[in-house]
Design a protein around this motif. Structure first.
Motif, PDB file in Angstrom:
ATOM      1  N   THR A  74       0.837  -1.351  -0.096  1.00 18.30           N
ATOM      2  CA  THR A  74      -0.175   0.123  -0.053  1.00 18.30           C
ATOM      3  C   THR A  74       0.794   1.027   0.061  1.00 18.30           C
ATOM      4  O   THR A  74       0.250   2.382  -0.264  1.00 18.30           O
ATOM      5  N   GLY A  75       2.036   0.957   0.538  1.00 18.81           N
ATOM      6  CA  GLY A  75       2.882   2.378   0.575  1.00 18.81           C
ATOM      7  C   GLY A  75       2.640   3.345   1.891  1.00 18.81           C
ATOM      8  O   GLY A  75       3.040   4.363   2.067  1.00 18.81           O
ATOM      9  N   MET A  76       1.539   2.640   2.614  1.00 18.15           N
ATOM     10  CA  MET A  76       1.178   3.565   3.977  1.00 18.15           C
ATOM     11  C   MET A  76       2.128   3.159   5.024  1.00 18.15           C
ATOM     12  O   MET A  76       2.879   1.910   4.998  1.00 18.15           O
ATOM     13  N   GLY A  77       2.325   4.165   5.772  1.00 21.07           N
ATOM     14  CA  GLY A  77       3.011   3.676   7.272  1.00 21.07           C
ATOM     15  C   GLY A  77       4.411   3.818   7.267  1.00 21.07           C
ATOM     16  O   GLY A  77       5.076   4.244   6.133  1.00 21.07           O
ATOM     17  N   LYS A  78       5.059   3.394   8.236  1.00 17.37           N
ATOM     18  CA  LYS A  78       6.691   3.458   8.222  1.00 17.37           C
ATOM     19  C   LYS A  78       7.312   2.126   7.368  1.00 17.37           C
ATOM     20  O   LYS A  78       6.623   1.456   6.952  1.00 17.37           O
ATOM     21  N   PRO A  79       8.262   2.590   6.716  1.00 19.24           N
ATOM     22  CA  PRO A  79       9.042   1.552   5.930  1.00 19.24           C
ATOM     23  C   PRO A  79       9.437   0.334   6.319  1.00 19.24           C
ATOM     24  O   PRO A  79       9.135  -0.646   5.715  1.00 19.24           O
ATOM     25  N   PHE A  80       9.380   0.280   7.662  1.00 20.11           N
ATOM     26  CA  PHE A  80      10.044  -0.788   8.319  1.00 20.11           C
ATOM     27  C   PHE A  80       9.324  -1.115   9.544  1.00 20.11           C
ATOM     28  O   PHE A  80       9.741  -0.493  10.503  1.00 20.11           O
ATOM     29  N   SER A  81       8.151  -1.741   9.656  1.00 15.71           N
ATOM     30  CA  SER A  81       7.039  -1.405  10.599  1.00 15.71           C
ATOM     31  C   SER A  81       6.682  -2.880  11.472  1.00 15.71           C
ATOM     32  O   SER A  81       6.609  -3.928  10.823  1.00 15.71           O
ATOM     33  N   ILE A  82       6.672  -2.818  12.598  1.00 12.91           N
ATOM     34  CA  ILE A  82       6.438  -3.918  13.531  1.00 12.91           C
ATOM     35  C   ILE A  82       5.127  -3.397  14.392  1.00 12.91           C
ATOM     36  O   ILE A  82       5.183  -2.386  14.876  1.00 12.91           O
ATOM     37  N   MET A  83       4.400  -4.409  14.776  1.00 13.58           N
ATOM     38  CA  MET A  83       3.181  -4.132  15.713  1.00 13.58           C
ATOM     39  C   MET A  83       3.812  -5.020  17.016  1.00 13.58           C
ATOM     40  O   MET A  83       4.197  -6.131  17.082  1.00 13.58           O
ATOM     41  N   THR A  84       3.986  -4.296  18.240  1.00  6.69           N
ATOM     42  CA  THR A  84       4.182  -5.159  19.357  1.00  6.69           C
ATOM     43  C   THR A  84       3.171  -5.229  20.292  1.00  6.69           C
ATOM     44  O   THR A  84       3.297  -6.011  21.364  1.00  6.69           O
ATOM     45  N   VAL A  85       1.796  -4.847  20.341  1.00  3.11           N
ATOM     46  CA  VAL A  85       0.806  -4.941  21.002  1.00  3.11           C
ATOM     47  C   VAL A  85      -0.574  -5.208  20.364  1.00  3.11           C
ATOM     48  O   VAL A  85      -0.583  -4.747  19.274  1.00  3.11           O
ATOM     49  N   GLY A  86      -1.478  -5.829  20.986  1.00  6.43           N
ATOM     50  CA  GLY A  86      -2.845  -5.775  20.174  1.00  6.43           C
ATOM     51  C   GLY A  86      -2.898  -7.455  19.941  1.00  6.43           C
ATOM     52  O   GLY A  86      -2.369  -8.326  20.394  1.00  6.43           O
ATOM     53  N   SER A  87      -3.921  -7.324  19.001  1.00  9.01           N
ATOM     54  CA  SER A  87      -4.067  -8.873  18.306  1.00  9.01           C
ATOM     55  C   SER A  87      -4.606  -8.587  16.840  1.00  9.01           C
ATOM     56  O   SER A  87      -5.025  -7.465  16.633  1.00  9.01           O
ATOM     57  N   TRP A  88      -4.776  -9.546  16.188  1.00  6.62           N
ATOM     58  CA  TRP A  88      -5.374  -9.612  14.663  1.00  6.62           C
ATOM     59  C   TRP A  88      -6.606 -10.539  14.667  1.00  6.62           C
ATOM     60  O   TRP A  88      -6.425 -11.757  15.316  1.00  6.62           O
ATOM     61  N   LYS A  89      -7.568 -10.027  14.097  1.00  4.23           N
ATOM     62  CA  LYS A  89      -8.924 -10.754  14.186  1.00  4.23           C
ATOM     63  C   LYS A  89      -9.143 -11.585  12.632  1.00  4.23           C
ATOM     64  O   LYS A  89      -8.941 -10.722  11.509  1.00  4.23           O
ATOM     65  N   THR A  90      -9.554 -12.680  12.562  1.00  7.02           N
ATOM     66  CA  THR A  90     -10.017 -13.335  11.371  1.00  7.02           C
ATOM     67  C   THR A  90     -11.213 -13.841  11.880  1.00  7.02           C
ATOM     68  O   THR A  90     -11.602 -14.102  12.943  1.00  7.02           O
ATOM     69  N   PRO A  91     -11.962 -14.409  10.798  1.00  9.47           N
ATOM     70  CA  PRO A  91     -13.131 -15.237  11.004  1.00  9.47           C
ATOM     71  C   PRO A  91     -13.057 -16.751  11.915  1.00  9.47           C
ATOM     72  O   PRO A  91     -14.035 -17.090  12.582  1.00  9.47           O
ATOM     73  N   LEU A  92     -11.535 -17.027  12.153  1.00  7.36           N
ATOM     74  CA  LEU A  92     -11.257 -18.085  13.052  1.00  7.36           C
ATOM     75  C   LEU A  92     -11.109 -17.939  14.518  1.00  7.36           C
ATOM     76  O   LEU A  92     -10.517 -18.403  15.256  1.00  7.36           O
ATOM     77  N   GLY A  93     -11.050 -16.656  14.557  1.00  3.41           N
ATOM     78  CA  GLY A  93     -10.776 -16.013  16.013  1.00  3.41           C
ATOM     79  C   GLY A  93      -9.556 -14.749  16.126  1.00  3.41           C
ATOM     80  O   GLY A  93      -9.314 -14.644  15.120  1.00  3.41           O
TER      81      GLY A  93
END
Length: 438
Positions: A74-93
């Motif tokens: 997408t070109g969005m956000g920082k060029p080298f990005s990491i998420m360290t908190v939270g969660s990701w949701k999918t239909p499986l939970g």
């Protein structure tokens, strides 16, 4: 904070039951699982690349945490990005982020930055999740997005990942490089380019891969992910890589004029057994060129022995050929392997001969048999012993530890069927053990 799915209903089905049913259709039985350090898996719509990704994750031991590295489409956000908190949701939970590991990686890298924006509308990590959840419902993840950069930056991030993994408390961690291969070229052109890139991956040569992608203008969207994964994997002791499957979108759509390529690769610590390597090279040489290779000049100790040998070939987890010798018929195990590899690939009466187009989808194992010894029925154990049933000149053999063969009764019954021995005929039983090489 929970990252909401953006690919659900587009790249993969929008509800859990449909996802599971689709992945079920991709699975090909219970494959032998390997302890992997890293993998390459595609991230296109499941109807195109889901079978390749499933083939990869069905072959590896499930991990506690998956570090998933994807490209930034997408070109969005920082060029080298990491998420360290939270969660990701999918239909499986929901899938929680492994904050401890993610923060450790972030602290060790001068290039990675905490950032959610790069992940919000990026599909390359999310598309991996339902397939991983299918095999490991209680996983954690570390999501990382990488943009175009230099080899030095990929090396630095890969080294940070490896160091953080080394400092964990023994949890199992798998590094996933999310990438498709060539985009929108003819089947012939895409396959040729992709296999040259795959050749570098299989050599664990991250610099060679980057150079080839740039020099040949290979439109491999996640090459940064693969370069970084290979860097980390080698620091962690990787010695070998295996191509699990390669296919293109044309294999699903039937349109080969402009395809996208998909490769599934597993990276491991230990090298392929020399016996399996010899069988693999024999199958490839004979199927491609009708050439039978000679045994290696320097034989390993196992190759110097005399023993019965079976070569088993699977395609996508299903048996594709299996031929062997009950007892030694040649000068050594190496010669037995070569002869039986050719026969398993081309002369198993249950199957048509293997074609060159199938080679990328094969896995091979070699069983070296001990000398058979007479046995009574109550001495049989289908997990430990193979069995030979004889009646006159008719003789059948069944290897040990086969899926679906759980009792000695089943084992002997199948063995007799193979030999053409009816249930009411007297039989002589022998048992043997095998050393199985993968």
């Amino acid at each position: 904070m929970t990252r909401q799915p953006i690919a659900s209903g587009r790249f993969y089905p929008g509800n859990a039951e449909q996802i599971k049913a689709l992945i079920d259709s991709f699975t090909q039985g219970n494959e032998d699982k390997v302890d992997a350090i890293g993998v390459v898996a595609p991230h296109a719509g499941y109807i195109y690349s889901g079978s390749v990704a499933t083939a990869v994750f069905s072959r590896v031991e499930p991990a506690d945490t998956y570090i998933i590295i994807g490209p930034n489409h997408t070109g969005m956000g920082k060029p080298f990005s990491i998420m360290t908190v939270g969660s990701w949701k999918t239909p499986l939970g929901e899938v929680p982020i492994d904050s401890t590991l993610a923060q450790s990686i972030l602290a060790k890298s001068k290039n990675l930055q905490e950032d959610r924006t790069a992940h919000q509308n990026e599909h390359s990590i999310e598309v991996q999740l339902p397939i991983i959840q299918y095999f490991k419902p209680d996983l954690k993840i570390v999501p990382i997005i990488l943009s175009v950069a230099t080899l030095e930056i990929y090396h630095e991030i890969g080294a940070a990942i490896a160091q953080a993994i080394k400092e964990t408390d023994g949890k199992s961690i798998l590094i996933v490089a999310s990438s498709d291969m060539t985009h929108y070229e003819s089947q012939e052109a895409a396959s040729a380019k992709d296999h040259r890139a795959i050749e570098e991956i299989l050599k664990l040569d991250e610099e060679g891969l980057l150079n080839r992608v740039v020099k040949e203008r290979i439109s491999m969207c996640g090459y940064a992910s693969v370069v970084t994964m290979l860097t980390a994997a080698k620091i962690l002791g990787a010695k070998t890589a295996e191509l699990v499957r390669y296919q293109t979108s044309g294999d699903a759509s039937g349109d080969y004029s402009a395809v996208v390529g998909y490769a599934g690769v597993i990276v491991r610590r230990y090298e392929m057994s020399p016996l399996v390597k010899l069988a693999k090279e024999t199958v490839e040489a004979y199927v491609k060129e009708r050439r039978i290779p000679k045994p290696p000049v320097e034989l390993t100790p196992e190759m110097k022995e005399q023993a019965g040998v079976f070569v088993s070939i699977k395609k996508d987890g299903q048996l594709r050929g299996c031929i062997g010798t009950f007892e030694p018929t040649r000068a050594n195990v190496a010669e037995e392997i070569i002869a039986n590899a050719v026969s398993a690939a081309t002369r198993d009466p249950r199957f048509l001969p293997i074609t060159p187009q199938e080679l990328d989808r094969l896995s091979i194992s070699v069983d070296v048999l001990t000398k058979p010894e007479p046995a009574e029925f109550n001495e049989l154990d289908p997990r430990k012993y193979g069995v030979i049933a004889e009646c006159g000149y008719r003789r059948g053999l069944l290897l040990p530890d086969l899926e679906g063969v759980d009792t000695a009764k089943d084992q002997v019954s199948i063995c007799c069927q193979k030999a053409g021995i009816s249930p009411n005929e007297p039989i002589k039983l022998s048992k043997f053990q095998v050393k199985r090489y993968h």
